[in-house]
Design a protein around this motif. Structure first.
Motif, PDB file in Angstrom:
ATOM      1  N   ASP A   3     -64.664  -1.588  -8.470  1.00  9.20           N
ATOM      2  CA  ASP A   3     -63.531  -0.775  -8.895  1.00  9.20           C
ATOM      3  C   ASP A   3     -62.284  -1.650  -8.982  1.00  9.20           C
ATOM      4  O   ASP A   3     -62.327  -2.864  -8.799  1.00  9.20           O
ATOM      5  CB  ASP A   3     -63.334   0.414  -7.945  1.00  9.20           C
ATOM      6  N   GLY A   6     -61.497  -4.110  -6.294  1.00  3.58           N
ATOM      7  CA  GLY A   6     -62.464  -5.164  -6.028  1.00  3.58           C
ATOM      8  C   GLY A   6     -63.561  -4.723  -5.088  1.00  3.58           C
ATOM      9  O   GLY A   6     -64.299  -5.545  -4.556  1.00  3.58           O
ATOM     10  N   ALA A   7     -63.675  -3.428  -4.860  1.00  6.39           N
ATOM     11  CA  ALA A   7     -64.676  -2.923  -3.928  1.00  6.39           C
ATOM     12  C   ALA A   7     -65.833  -2.287  -4.689  1.00  6.39           C
ATOM     13  O   ALA A   7     -65.645  -1.734  -5.769  1.00  6.39           O
ATOM     14  CB  ALA A   7     -64.052  -1.893  -2.994  1.00  6.39           C
ATOM     15  N   GLU A   8     -67.011  -2.398  -4.085  1.00 11.91           N
ATOM     16  CA  GLU A   8     -68.163  -1.722  -4.671  1.00 11.91           C
ATOM     17  C   GLU A   8     -68.003  -0.217  -4.446  1.00 11.91           C
ATOM     18  O   GLU A   8     -67.700   0.208  -3.334  1.00 11.91           O
ATOM     19  CB  GLU A   8     -69.447  -2.189  -3.969  1.00 11.91           C
ATOM     20  N   MET A  10     -68.783   3.351  -3.385  1.00 14.30           N
ATOM     21  CA  MET A  10     -69.781   3.801  -2.420  1.00 14.30           C
ATOM     22  C   MET A  10     -70.619   4.928  -3.015  1.00 14.30           C
ATOM     23  O   MET A  10     -70.159   5.677  -3.869  1.00 14.30           O
ATOM     24  CB  MET A  10     -69.114   4.268  -1.135  1.00 14.30           C
ATOM     25  N   MET A  12     -72.188   8.412  -2.842  1.00 17.05           N
ATOM     26  CA  MET A  12     -71.899   9.645  -2.116  1.00 17.05           C
ATOM     27  C   MET A  12     -72.875  10.716  -2.556  1.00 17.05           C
ATOM     28  O   MET A  12     -73.200  10.811  -3.750  1.00 17.05           O
ATOM     29  CB  MET A  12     -70.468  10.100  -2.402  1.00 17.05           C
ATOM     30  N   ASP A  13     -73.273  11.525  -1.590  1.00 24.32           N
ATOM     31  CA  ASP A  13     -74.128  12.638  -1.986  1.00 24.32           C
ATOM     32  C   ASP A  13     -73.251  13.744  -2.580  1.00 24.32           C
ATOM     33  O   ASP A  13     -72.019  13.641  -2.606  1.00 24.32           O
ATOM     34  CB  ASP A  13     -74.980  13.123  -0.809  1.00 24.32           C
ATOM     35  N   GLU A  16     -70.451  15.226  -0.321  1.00 25.12           N
ATOM     36  CA  GLU A  16     -69.283  14.348  -0.207  1.00 25.12           C
ATOM     37  C   GLU A  16     -68.473  14.311  -1.491  1.00 25.12           C
ATOM     38  O   GLU A  16     -67.240  14.266  -1.466  1.00 25.12           O
ATOM     39  CB  GLU A  16     -69.743  12.915   0.111  1.00 25.12           C
ATOM     40  N   ARG A  20     -64.590  15.124  -1.885  1.00 23.30           N
ATOM     41  CA  ARG A  20     -63.683  14.150  -2.491  1.00 23.30           C
ATOM     42  C   ARG A  20     -62.925  14.778  -3.668  1.00 23.30           C
ATOM     43  O   ARG A  20     -61.709  14.594  -3.803  1.00 23.30           O
ATOM     44  CB  ARG A  20     -64.473  12.921  -2.964  1.00 23.30           C
TER      45      ARG A  20
END
Lengths: 146, 184
Positions: A3, A6-8, A10, A12-13, A16, A20
């Protein structure tokens, strides 16, 4: 795929994801008063940044200005001292005739002669010597030693 | 020099504008008070700008949330102490829970049933999140709401990545138990 931070992202089911989505929706639909308060807080923080930079520049100026004045005063003092009192700072010129003095001390005859001359001078003018020297000059054009 | 300063200021402005709404909601859920949440966010913004504005932009997010989480925790402690002290002062008991009547007034916007249901669901979610243990709530909001990865969430929370995963997992389990799997 990463994103913007710079993070992968996550995984989420569904549960979640629903939470969100609700939370994001609630953040995006804040009332006008809250939005306005947040904008004011942000501007106050950024204003502080600008104020901080100005105060930093002033602080630097406050430090550097006296230092510059002090350095300038030192330079002026040095230049004045250098030009008005040259004998203090400049090396002494070599002694003229120092080698003659050395030869006088190293030669025992010359030393005795010098002493005799000094002793005569201390008693008064040695007129005989000056008459003899003047005679020598008149006869040969230059005094002769011995 | 001046141009780079302005660029830096614009970047910070953009960053703060991007995070302020989520930060406010995180603070509101943790503190359960709108004014305290605004104070916490403003304090975090001021501290970030004052202490870390010169840091690279990619470091701002974890730093900002770390400051915010510390602020929330401090306010919670302060409130706990204050409420204990106030409990001994009977003349303050009535004013302690005073609510602004403007806030209590119904929203003038039209309120269809769907909106009401949405608000109720949101209130349920806020309550469930607010009742989570602090570390679980932090882990859940930082990961699932703000979208920080495990590494950055660990930086914010000041713990190991394993702890973040554990707290997050437990938070999801607790929320599922409280809200029901079909909550929406």
């Amino acid at each position: 795929m990463k994103d913007k931070n710079g993070a992968e992202p996550m995984e989420m089911d569904e549960f979640e994801q629903r939470i969100r989505a609700r939370l994001v929706e609630s953040a995006e639909s804040l009332n006008g008063r809250t939005r306005s308060a947040l904008a004011r807080a942000r501007h106050a923080a950024l204003e502080q940044l600008r104020g901080h930079r100005v105060s930093m520049q002033r602080a630097l100026w406050r430090v550097w200005m006296p230092t510059g004045v002090f350095a300038m005063a030192l330079l002026v003092t040095f230049l004045i001292t250098e030009h008005t009192l040259p004998s203090r700072s400049r090396p002494a010129p070599p002694l003229v005739g120092a080698s003659d003095d050395f030869s006088l001390f190293s030669d025992p005859d010359a030393f005795e002669l010098s002493n005799d001359l000094d002793m005569n001078l201390s008693d008064g003018l040695d007129l005989e010597f000056y008459e003899w020297a003047a005679g020598n000059i008149a006869s040969s054009g230059a005094p002769t030693s011995g | 020099m001046e141009e780079s300063t302005q660029t830096h200021s614009r970047e910070l402005d953009r960053f703060l504008a991007e995070v302020e709404s989520k930060a406010f909601r995180i603070a509101q859920i943790g503190l359960r008070n709108e004014q305290d949440a605004l104070d916490a966010v403003q304090d975090a913004m001021l501290k970030l700008v004052r202490k870390y504005a010169q840091r690279p932009a990619q470091e701002w997010r974890p730093l900002f949330y770390r400051i915010l989480e510390n602020g929330i925790r401090d306010l919670q402690r302060h409130r706990t102490v204050r409420s204990r002290v106030m409990a001994w002062l009977p003349w303050n008991a009535e004013t302690e829970d005073f609510e602004d009547p403007v806030k209590l007034a119904p929203d003038p916007a039209p309120g269809p049933v769907a909106q009401l249901q949405g608000q109720q669901a949101m209130a349920l979610l806020d309550a469930a999140l607010g009742e989570l243990p602090a570390r679980q709530r932090q882990a859940f909001l930082l990961r699932s709401f703000e979208g920080l990865d495990v590494e950055r969430a660990a930086q914010v929370m000041g713990c190991s990545e394993g702890s973040v995963k554990t707290h997050h997992f437990r938070a999801v389990q607790t929320l599922r138990a409280r809200l029901g799997d079909s909550w929406q």
